[in-house]
Design an enzyme around this catalytic site. Structure first.
Site: not given
Lengths: 557, 557
Positions: B130, B179, B205, B226-229
């Site tokens: 990434k 992001l 992301s 950080v939240g589903g990326s």
């Protein structure tokens, strides 16, 4: 009398009434400064009770409990008596609950008698708890008037785990208001003093533990440390104390100040008169898998290989870094003597000692202070609003002449800061941790062992226990809270009026350093213990304990 | 053309020039939506290159590399060609550095030839990164114009560790600006599309990774979450992806947005076409002791006993909880079919499946959003200030009619909040974690195994990959970032126009649920992969991987 003062009067009356009359005796006059032998001289304790409480090796004590040689009731009674005597000379306790503790001890005795087995690894061991730890049905005021008369609905997870391990929680211990002082004084319970010299502070914030354990009023105590709050009182009172890494010991369900301040978490850790107490606490708690009950507790079992120093050459020839000063304040003569004793002992035991160069200590300190200050004042205001209890601005005794320049504690800004500002501090904090990690890793070129330095030895502060109100925030401890390095405090010696005479001026590091130098007078610090920090790597508790055992044996040899 | 636009034009030109001409071919017209077989049909790849890139078992691939059967240069060339083909149809790459990667591969081949030994466990394996991961001398724009022309002075720690393990970093992959979107579009590189249906989003992301790995343009990719990326693009693109617990994989030295947001840390984790890739990544990284280089990396060695499911009855009879919906939005028919397939497969394999009741999911989501929002806007402003690059407010394509009600993303408040307010969110966050922990622990009464539920199976979101601009923040993933539970995404199936017909109305959970239901039309989601989350306990990566292997085998049986 205002409403908050009458709450306090009532609370103090109830505390007084919780003490069995037969355990109280006339106490020495206030001008008797050293009371460390008071429990033994008081006449309250039987010779067996003295024998029990003088057994400082916790593993030995546990073995006698497990074999039934000493019953839990006998042991709890002995330590309770001694704790009450400690209370009478240093004011170290908050909650006192004799009946409840003896009932628990008695149940453990029945269990052992009927089943032939112990409840857990700490079977029958009395354990003192810093006031933050909740026990169902008891108060946890943490020195705030607003928390008087609030009774805990359930145990803190650590209290639960200690019970699961077979321990007997038997007293709770005193702290400063807000918990953010390196001394111990609050409006509810007043001040705790140093048993080696009552004109000196016992340190803080876990000051009650320091005084109590020093008087052998508890074989194992639990304190907390967000900036030095275990290490300062352990050092000032001359006992062993450990600050574990973040989240190795469960914090869930305990009371705290600055709640939600997760940037530099406070941690619980043990106080004891032996490293065997430190080890038994850590191993017992971790073996009971605190992550079952505390969502933040790290799932990392006790690592026996690490304890055998598998990553430190089996401990055969260790290399220690010794930090003489932190680049900001040169320690007083007793501390420098302690460092020399330590170095000589380690070299004599066949280990290597090299100089440790501090980096960024001042900036790390400033960063910690700024992070706390990001919302500390608002936290204090919210807690004291309802009762109008005054927020304490100094630890100086009211009768003291104010050494204004000595109590310059910039403390925290009135208005805190924004989240964005706090994020910038976090960013810098991580950079500082990275720089220190690289600094440590690079020492592998100097140690001669092929490894980086195994552990670092450093002062706990620039002085031994100072007079009340004169302990400034110690840059020597809080850097390790930012770095999250585990630390064990080891007692080394005591102030000696001849050996620790005032030194000639040195090349001062800055104005404060000169001020500290000039301030020193051995008479002021009479009898104060000397102790040092042994500092390990993040989450290396097992290895650090094993290295502390090696260091301790070298010192005693 | 404004200054920022000319920066972008220059950057895109340089990117175009970094692609070997002989690896480019005429690409399918834009209205060809499914391009998943394009690399194989392109005529660019030899049959051996296809054989290499179609080897989805990473352990198998590593064995062939270690034995010299396939050279690192051959393998790198094959995957590079395929990655460039993937780029041509989905725009999934950012940095392209063929020469550098082949030089590295060649050095590895020499090493193996000369010493007969591999450099490390990932010897010769091409790994895509990434864009956040820095490689010395290359740019890491993370989709911000202000970072164009800034060349990394050193490797991120994870890049270093992958090199130490013998891997060949060979491309960097696309992300959304900030992001903080579940899709992939930024002003520098534009939009990445879904190779199964280019009218759909690849997720985000880490969307470039999702598209690239789905096209088998990389055997192992690294994303962040950080939240589903990681999980959203893995699911939308039908590949395996893992979100490890905080600080198990090193983050040090990587670029990020919202830097200093430590309340809910972003984590790195792997993408692969097999669980063997997931395991090899996790074990190799952890075995190289990232805590030597990253001060936040947890000192917790790879636990082979845990991988053998020592705390889960050796995996013989597991009990899974299946969460059908999160209490807020009922998933679309393909997801519900995936859950049913999963349940049937597990029951057939002799495991137990019980219903999982979600608690507090909405409040956990709101808490995560509020924590990010505490300073997100200021963070975005500061980064874009110098270039005046516009901050992107929607992921909808410019040509799209605006579904304003579908892009309601309340995002973040203009003014952020104070530290004190943030502390209150932290306090609540820990309570929410405690409540979920207790909720999970209590399932031991229902499982029949004596243990709490071994792992939970849940949707990754209420839908499979939606059209561009229509992926709303998914409550189904970010709750596990707050809880810090490790999660593996497992591909299950693909949308089937007959099996996944529109369902009749159900009893709606709320207005949004009705809206989502009505929105569904199988034609819109043609060919989209179906995937599910397998959720474990904090820091139980090893056991989770082993359980994922069991689940995967059951599904394939």
């Amino acid at each position: 009398m205002s409403s908050w003062q009458s709450s306090v009067a009532d609370k103090r009356k109830r505390q007084q009434e919780s003490i069995p009359k037969e355990w109280t005796v006339p106490v020495p006059a206030n001008d008797v400064s050293n009371v460390i032998r008071f429990p033994e001289q008081s006449g309250v304790m039987s010779s067996k009770e003295l024998q029990i409480t003088n057994e400082v090796d916790v593993q030995e004590l546990l073995q006698k409990l497990a074999s039934g040689q000493w019953s839990a009731v006998e042991v709890t009674t002995a330590f309770y008596k001694r704790a009450i005597l400690a209370q009478q000379v240093t004011n170290c306790l908050t909650e006192i609950f004799v009946e409840r503790a003896l009932k628990r001890a008695s149940e453990l005795d029945v269990h052992l008698r009927e089943t032939g087995t112990v409840v857990g690894p700490l079977h029958g061991l009395p354990v003192s708890l810093k006031d933050q730890l909740c026990i169902e049905g008891l108060e946890s005021t943490i020195g705030y008037v607003s928390l008087i008369d609030k009774y805990a609905k359930k145990n803190s997870v650590l209290a639960d785990i200690l019970l699961e391990a077979g321990a007997v929680p038997f007293v709770k211990t005193n702290i400063p208001q807000t918990l953010m002082w390196g001394e111990t004084f609050n409006n509810v319970f007043g001040r705790t003093t140093n048993p080696y010299n009552r004109s000196l502070t016992c340190g803080g914030s876990s000051g009650g533990e320091g005084a109590l354990v020093a008087l052998k009023g508890s074989p194992l105590g639990v304190g907390s440390d967000v900036g030095g709050s275990i290490r300062i009182p352990a050092a000032f009172c001359g006992v062993y104390g450990m600050r574990p890494s973040y989240h190795r010991v469960p914090y869930e369900g305990a009371l705290n100040t600055l709640e939600g301040q997760d940037s530099i978490p406070s941690v619980f850790g043990p106080f004891s008169n032996s490293l065997s107490g430190i080890k038994m606490f850590m191993k017992s708690v971790i073996d009971l898998k605190p992550w079952r009950k505390d969502p933040l507790a790290i799932r990392k079992p006790w690592d026996e290989e690490a304890y055998k120093l598998s990553e430190h050459g089996e401990g055969k020839r260790l290399c220690f870094g010794i930090m003489r000063h932190d680049g900001n304040i040169m320690p007083h003569p007793p501390i420098l003597r302690g460092l020399k004793m330590m170095k000589d002992a380690l070299v004599n035991a066949g280990h290597t000692v090299i100089d440790w160069q501090p980096i960024n200590h001042k900036e790390m300190n400033d960063t910690v202070t700024a992070i706390w200050g990001s919302a500390a004042r608002e936290d204090f205001r919210v807690t004291t609003l309802a009762t109008q209890e005054p927020i304490i601005a100094t630890m100086l005794p009211p009768e003291s002449e104010t050494f204004s320049e000595m109590v310059v504690d910039p403390r925290y800004p009135e208005d805190g800061m924004t989240s964005f500002q706090l994020w910038q501090l976090h960013k810098r904090k991580i950079e500082l941790r990275k720089e220190y990690l690289d600094h440590w890793e690079k020492t592998n070129l100097e140690t001669g062992t092929g490894r980086p330095v195994d552990a670092v030895i450093a002062p706990v502060g620039p002085y031994v226990a100072p007079p009340h109100g004169r302990n400034r925030p110690s840059g020597y401890t809080r850097v390790y809270n930012l770095l999250d390095y585990p630390v064990i405090v080891l007692p080394v010696s005591q102030v000696d009026q001849e050996l620790d005479a005032k030194a000639p001026p040195h090349e001062y590091l800055n104005d404060a350093d000169m001020e500290f130098h000039e301030w020193y007078d051995p008479a002021m610090f009479r009898d104060a213990p000397i102790a040092l920090q042994l500092i390990g790597r993040t989450l290396e508790e097992e290895a650090l304990i094993a290295m502390a055992e090696i260091v301790d044996a070298a010192l005693k040899a």
